[in-house]
Design a protein around this motif. Structure first.
Motif, PDB file in Angstrom:
ATOM      1  N   MET A 192       0.834  -1.215   0.000  1.00  0.00           N
ATOM      2  CA  MET A 192       0.000   0.000   0.000  1.00  0.00           C
ATOM      3  C   MET A 192       0.863   1.257   0.000  1.00  0.00           C
ATOM      4  SD  MET A 192      -3.101  -1.137  -0.022  1.00  0.00           S
ATOM      5  CE  MET A 192      -4.197   0.104   0.613  1.00  0.00           C
ATOM      6  N   LEU A 193       1.938   1.254   0.772  1.00  0.00           N
ATOM      7  CA  LEU A 193       2.814   2.423   0.826  1.00  0.00           C
ATOM      8  C   LEU A 193       3.495   2.670  -0.523  1.00  0.00           C
ATOM      9  CD1 LEU A 193       4.444   1.841   4.341  1.00  0.00           C
ATOM     10  CD2 LEU A 193       2.881   3.702   3.711  1.00  0.00           C
ATOM     11  N   LEU A 194       3.904   1.600  -1.208  1.00  0.00           N
ATOM     12  CA  LEU A 194       4.525   1.760  -2.523  1.00  0.00           C
ATOM     13  C   LEU A 194       3.536   2.330  -3.530  1.00  0.00           C
ATOM     14  CD1 LEU A 194       6.919   1.344  -4.429  1.00  0.00           C
ATOM     15  CD2 LEU A 194       6.146  -1.010  -4.790  1.00  0.00           C
ATOM     16  N   ALA A 195       2.298   1.825  -3.517  1.00  0.00           N
ATOM     17  CA  ALA A 195       1.277   2.344  -4.444  1.00  0.00           C
ATOM     18  C   ALA A 195       0.996   3.817  -4.166  1.00  0.00           C
ATOM     19  CB  ALA A 195       0.000   1.518  -4.312  1.00  0.00           C
ATOM     20  N   ARG A 196       0.946   4.204  -2.893  1.00  0.00           N
ATOM     21  CA  ARG A 196       0.721   5.620  -2.563  1.00  0.00           C
ATOM     22  C   ARG A 196       1.895   6.476  -3.014  1.00  0.00           C
ATOM     23  NH1 ARG A 196       0.224   7.824   3.575  1.00  0.00           N
ATOM     24  NH2 ARG A 196       2.441   7.292   3.483  1.00  0.00           N
ATOM     25  N   HIS A 197       3.109   5.961  -2.830  1.00  0.00           N
ATOM     26  CA  HIS A 197       4.303   6.699  -3.235  1.00  0.00           C
ATOM     27  C   HIS A 197       4.314   6.946  -4.742  1.00  0.00           C
ATOM     28  CE1 HIS A 197       8.471   8.037  -3.253  1.00  0.00           C
ATOM     29  NE2 HIS A 197       8.737   7.132  -4.189  1.00  0.00           N
ATOM     30  N   LEU A 198       3.818   5.986  -5.510  1.00  0.00           N
ATOM     31  CA  LEU A 198       3.793   6.120  -6.970  1.00  0.00           C
ATOM     32  C   LEU A 198       2.586   6.892  -7.472  1.00  0.00           C
ATOM     33  CD1 LEU A 198       4.886   2.481  -7.920  1.00  0.00           C
ATOM     34  CD2 LEU A 198       6.306   4.543  -7.882  1.00  0.00           C
ATOM     35  N   GLY A 199       1.656   7.242  -6.582  1.00  0.00           N
ATOM     36  CA  GLY A 199       0.466   7.992  -6.977  1.00  0.00           C
ATOM     37  C   GLY A 199      -0.560   7.173  -7.734  1.00  0.00           C
ATOM     38  N   LEU A 200      -0.592   5.855  -7.521  1.00  0.00           N
ATOM     39  CA  LEU A 200      -1.532   4.993  -8.231  1.00  0.00           C
ATOM     40  C   LEU A 200      -2.916   5.076  -7.588  1.00  0.00           C
ATOM     41  CD1 LEU A 200       0.738   1.845  -8.712  1.00  0.00           C
ATOM     42  CD2 LEU A 200       0.321   3.710 -10.325  1.00  0.00           C
ATOM     43  N   GLN A 201      -3.941   4.894  -8.395  1.00  0.00           N
ATOM     44  CA  GLN A 201      -5.318   4.952  -7.922  1.00  0.00           C
ATOM     45  C   GLN A 201      -6.103   3.756  -8.446  1.00  0.00           C
ATOM     46  OE1 GLN A 201      -6.812   7.357  -5.911  1.00  0.00           O
ATOM     47  NE2 GLN A 201      -4.793   8.279  -5.608  1.00  0.00           N
ATOM     48  N   ASN A 202      -7.101   3.351  -7.676  1.00  0.00           N
ATOM     49  CA  ASN A 202      -8.028   2.285  -8.072  1.00  0.00           C
ATOM     50  C   ASN A 202      -7.310   0.949  -8.243  1.00  0.00           C
ATOM     51  OD1 ASN A 202     -10.371   0.979  -8.823  1.00  0.00           O
ATOM     52  ND2 ASN A 202     -10.242   1.614 -10.965  1.00  0.00           N
ATOM     53  N   GLY A 203      -7.024   0.289  -7.111  1.00  0.00           N
ATOM     54  CA  GLY A 203      -6.279  -0.960  -7.177  1.00  0.00           C
ATOM     55  C   GLY A 203      -6.901  -2.084  -6.375  1.00  0.00           C
ATOM     56  N   LEU A 204      -6.269  -3.255  -6.491  1.00  0.00           N
ATOM     57  CA  LEU A 204      -6.664  -4.462  -5.777  1.00  0.00           C
ATOM     58  C   LEU A 204      -5.440  -5.003  -5.050  1.00  0.00           C
ATOM     59  CD1 LEU A 204      -8.615  -6.932  -5.268  1.00  0.00           C
ATOM     60  CD2 LEU A 204      -7.719  -7.874  -7.399  1.00  0.00           C
ATOM     61  N   LEU A 205      -5.562  -5.254  -3.751  1.00  0.00           N
ATOM     62  CA  LEU A 205      -4.459  -5.762  -2.944  1.00  0.00           C
ATOM     63  C   LEU A 205      -4.637  -7.264  -2.748  1.00  0.00           C
ATOM     64  CD1 LEU A 205      -1.931  -5.098  -1.241  1.00  0.00           C
ATOM     65  CD2 LEU A 205      -3.457  -4.707   0.698  1.00  0.00           C
ATOM     66  N   GLU A 206      -3.598  -8.038  -3.087  1.00  0.00           N
ATOM     67  CA  GLU A 206      -3.713  -9.498  -3.068  1.00  0.00           C
ATOM     68  C   GLU A 206      -2.465 -10.128  -2.461  1.00  0.00           C
ATOM     69  OE1 GLU A 206      -5.596 -12.096  -6.376  1.00  0.00           O
ATOM     70  OE2 GLU A 206      -3.448 -12.037  -6.835  1.00  0.00           O
ATOM     71  N   GLY A 207      -2.672 -11.136  -1.616  1.00  0.00           N
ATOM     72  CA  GLY A 207      -1.573 -11.880  -1.020  1.00  0.00           C
ATOM     73  C   GLY A 207      -1.996 -13.308  -0.734  1.00  0.00           C
ATOM     74  N   ASP A 208      -1.058 -14.104  -0.225  1.00  0.00           N
ATOM     75  CA  ASP A 208      -1.371 -15.516   0.020  1.00  0.00           C
ATOM     76  C   ASP A 208      -1.593 -15.828   1.491  1.00  0.00           C
ATOM     77  OD1 ASP A 208       1.210 -15.498   1.037  1.00  0.00           O
ATOM     78  OD2 ASP A 208       2.089 -16.351  -0.774  1.00  0.00           O
ATOM     79  N   SER A 209      -1.816 -14.810   2.323  1.00  0.00           N
ATOM     80  CA  SER A 209      -2.164 -15.030   3.729  1.00  0.00           C
ATOM     81  C   SER A 209      -3.679 -14.933   3.884  1.00  0.00           C
ATOM     82  CB  SER A 209      -1.481 -13.993   4.628  1.00  0.00           C
ATOM     83  OG  SER A 209      -1.957 -14.097   5.955  1.00  0.00           O
ATOM     84  N   LEU A 210      -4.321 -16.055   4.149  1.00  0.00           N
ATOM     85  CA  LEU A 210      -5.770 -16.080   4.272  1.00  0.00           C
ATOM     86  C   LEU A 210      -6.228 -15.322   5.525  1.00  0.00           C
ATOM     87  CD1 LEU A 210      -8.402 -17.151   3.058  1.00  0.00           C
ATOM     88  CD2 LEU A 210      -8.117 -19.218   4.425  1.00  0.00           C
ATOM     89  N   THR A 211      -5.446 -15.388   6.597  1.00  0.00           N
ATOM     90  CA  THR A 211      -5.815 -14.691   7.833  1.00  0.00           C
ATOM     91  C   THR A 211      -5.859 -13.186   7.619  1.00  0.00           C
ATOM     92  OG1 THR A 211      -4.802 -16.442   9.166  1.00  0.00           O
ATOM     93  CG2 THR A 211      -5.188 -14.329  10.245  1.00  0.00           C
ATOM     94  N   ILE A 212      -4.826 -12.632   6.994  1.00  0.00           N
ATOM     95  CA  ILE A 212      -4.774 -11.188   6.743  1.00  0.00           C
ATOM     96  C   ILE A 212      -5.846 -10.786   5.742  1.00  0.00           C
ATOM     97  CG2 ILE A 212      -3.344  -9.275   5.975  1.00  0.00           C
ATOM     98  CD1 ILE A 212      -2.403 -10.478   8.566  1.00  0.00           C
ATOM     99  N   SER A 213      -6.028 -11.593   4.702  1.00  0.00           N
ATOM    100  CA  SER A 213      -7.038 -11.285   3.683  1.00  0.00           C
ATOM    101  C   SER A 213      -8.438 -11.229   4.283  1.00  0.00           C
ATOM    102  CB  SER A 213      -6.973 -12.331   2.570  1.00  0.00           C
ATOM    103  OG  SER A 213      -7.954 -12.084   1.586  1.00  0.00           O
ATOM    104  N   ASN A 214      -8.790 -12.222   5.112  1.00  0.00           N
ATOM    105  CA  ASN A 214     -10.109 -12.229   5.746  1.00  0.00           C
ATOM    106  C   ASN A 214     -10.284 -11.058   6.706  1.00  0.00           C
ATOM    107  OD1 ASN A 214     -10.934 -14.508   4.377  1.00  0.00           O
ATOM    108  ND2 ASN A 214     -10.406 -15.920   6.024  1.00  0.00           N
ATOM    109  N   ALA A 215      -9.204 -10.689   7.396  1.00  0.00           N
ATOM    110  CA  ALA A 215      -9.276  -9.545   8.304  1.00  0.00           C
ATOM    111  C   ALA A 215      -9.508  -8.250   7.536  1.00  0.00           C
ATOM    112  CB  ALA A 215      -7.994  -9.450   9.124  1.00  0.00           C
ATOM    113  N   LEU A 216      -8.859  -8.087   6.405  1.00  0.00           N
ATOM    114  CA  LEU A 216      -9.041  -6.883   5.590  1.00  0.00           C
ATOM    115  C   LEU A 216     -10.442  -6.814   4.986  1.00  0.00           C
ATOM    116  CD1 LEU A 216      -5.576  -6.813   3.767  1.00  0.00           C
ATOM    117  CD2 LEU A 216      -6.397  -5.170   5.461  1.00  0.00           C
ATOM    118  N   LYS A 217     -10.993  -7.977   4.649  1.00  0.00           N
ATOM    119  CA  LYS A 217     -12.355  -8.012   4.093  1.00  0.00           C
ATOM    120  C   LYS A 217     -13.427  -7.847   5.163  1.00  0.00           C
ATOM    121  CE  LYS A 217     -11.143 -11.224   0.341  1.00  0.00           C
ATOM    122  NZ  LYS A 217     -11.365 -12.598  -0.176  1.00  0.00           N
ATOM    123  N   GLY A 218     -13.049  -7.957   6.437  1.00  0.00           N
ATOM    124  CA  GLY A 218     -14.022  -7.880   7.522  1.00  0.00           C
ATOM    125  C   GLY A 218     -14.703  -9.196   7.819  1.00  0.00           C
ATOM    126  N   ILE A 219     -14.190 -10.293   7.242  1.00  0.00           N
ATOM    127  CA  ILE A 219     -14.773 -11.616   7.490  1.00  0.00           C
ATOM    128  C   ILE A 219     -14.453 -12.086   8.899  1.00  0.00           C
ATOM    129  CG2 ILE A 219     -14.743 -14.027   6.755  1.00  0.00           C
ATOM    130  CD1 ILE A 219     -14.158 -13.068   3.925  1.00  0.00           C
TER     131      ILE A 219
END
Length: 430
Positions: free
Chosen positions: A331-358
């Motif tokens: 997220m910090l790299l995308a903000r540094h580059l000024g990118l907009q409208n993205g999707l964040l993806e990783g292979d940690s199911l625990t972190i992914s579910n926490a970010l989704k609010g599951i």
């Protein structure tokens, strides 16, 4: 039971009725207790039957009210009780006072349980006293045991951090603390925003209070130490019989009803939607090294590389903490580059579910998850997704190679040769 302390004599009488019902056959028949009631009140995993000790259960329910009073709020009951019983302090520092009401005595009776169960979650460390508060992520004791030496007893945790780069002062920590405590402190991940410290419930992984965990804590605190430590052979055999019977019943249920079906997971890399970008992240641990690695790869709809990051973190973080820091770095790299409208993806199911609010994030990464949401609102990251390791190979390669770099390395619209083949395979697999 959740509002007032039940007299011990009444609890004993109620538990006596439960015992008579459990062991009894007929009214006038002599009852045989095959196991001591203390053993029956132990959890099933320890050979008991999981019956509640009503005194401890009453304490746990009162502790729930005490926890809500400690955490505060705007509801009317909290304001009334605070004005009456602890107007100048918080709940854990309140005293019983003179001529208290039965409500006040009931709440204060659970104060010790609340004090034993809470600890601080480190954010910026400004509110946490190093040698007086509980803040270490260690199950047996959350307090520091290293000697203060020449330092002030009121020294704060913020004095151990470098707020400019949101990291620990590793040399200072190694000098002040004994080896295992220094490693524990350095293993605490700090969020990039360094927000305010927060009190959490130490007996659960997510920091939320639940009565079940409070009951277990009460059992460990209030269990009588006067009872004998040895038991006769008959009781031990009965205990084993109960455990075997429970295991057989569990196996029967699993065979008959089956287990929950696994949710279908994404196995390969998929491109983002038109006009957006995808941030793939991953973390890596090394078996013989303290530093950990982080990799970030950002691609567009056609699979073209927009940016990549390789970072080494000189801290003994665990798997979940490394993955959380990888998500944050993306997220910090995308903000540094000024990118907009993205999707964040990783292979940690625990972190992914926490970010989704599951699910609720574990305490150790909760601050970083909150930080990621804040960063996501700034760069308009509209979604989070999970992918298996097979669909995250370029990022995994970058994370594994972080150990060979001293500082952060960033590639902008330039493909590193080590991940070129993996990037091509992802595109060909579409």
């Amino acid at each position: 039971m959740s509002c007032f302390k039940i007299p011990d004599s009444l609890c004993d009488e109620l538990m006596g009725m439960i015992r008579n019902f459990w062991w009894g056959q007929k009214k006038e028949e002599k009852k045989i207790a095959w196991l001591s009631w203390e053993k029956m009140c132990e959890p099933k995993c320890d050979g008991g039957m999981g019956f509640k000790n009503l005194k401890w259960f009453n304490k746990a329910l009162l502790a729930k009210q005490g926890w809500h009073l400690q955490m505060g709020g705007n509801f009317v009951l909290y304001r009334v009780l605070k004005a009456k019983y602890f107007s100048t302090c918080d709940f854990v520092h309140a005293s019983i006072g003179h001529n208290p009401s039965y409500t006040g005595r009931s709440l204060i009776s659970a104060q010790r349980l609340v004090i034993e169960g809470l600890r601080w979650r480190v954010e910026n460390g400004a509110n946490i006293k190093i040698w007086q508060d509980k803040w270490l992520p260690w199950r047996s004791s959350h307090s520091v045991v290293s000697p203060k030496m020449f330092l002030s007893a009121d020294m704060k945790v913020t004095d151990l951090t470098d707020s400019t780069i949101a990291t620990w002062k590793y040399e200072v920590i190694d000098f002040l603390f004994i080896a295992h405590e220094a490693e524990l402190i350095k293993s605490i991940p700090l969020s990039a925003t360094l927000s305010a410290d927060k009190i959490v419930w130490a007996e659960t992984t997510n920091g939320n209070f639940i009565v079940k965990s409070a009951y277990k804590l009460a059992a460990s605190l209030f269990k009588s130490t006067t009872s004998g430590t040895t038991s006769n052979a008959r009781e031990e055999k009965c205990s084993r019989l109960v455990m075997i019977a429970w295991a057989l019943w569990n196996n029967r249920n699993e065979i008959l009803h089956g287990s929950e079906a696994e949710t279908q997971m994404q196995l390969a890399w998929l491109p983002p939607s038109s006009g957006s970008f995808k941030i793939n992240v991953d973390g890596a641990l090394y078996p013989t090294k303290n530093p950990v690695g982080i990799g970030v790869v950002i691609r567009d709809l056609q699979g073209r590389l927009m940016a990549a990051l390789c970072r080494k973190i000189k801290a003994p973080l665990q798997v979940l903490e490394v993955e959380a820091k990888a998500y944050e770095a993306g997220m910090l790299l995308a903000r540094h580059l000024g990118l907009q409208n993205g999707l964040l993806e990783g292979d940690s199911l625990t972190i992914s579910n926490a970010l989704k609010g599951i699910s609720v994030p574990p305490t150790s990464v909760a601050a970083i998850v909150e930080d990621i949401h804040v960063l996501g609102s700034e760069i308009d990251v509209v979604n989070f997704s999970h992918v298996r390791r097979s669909g995250n190979k370029p990022t995994h390669i970058r994370a594994r190679q972080a150990l060979s770099f001293v500082n952060d390395v960033i590639w902008i619209e330039e493909v590193p040769c080590c991940i070129q083949q993996a990037l091509i395979q992802d595109v060909l697999g579409l």
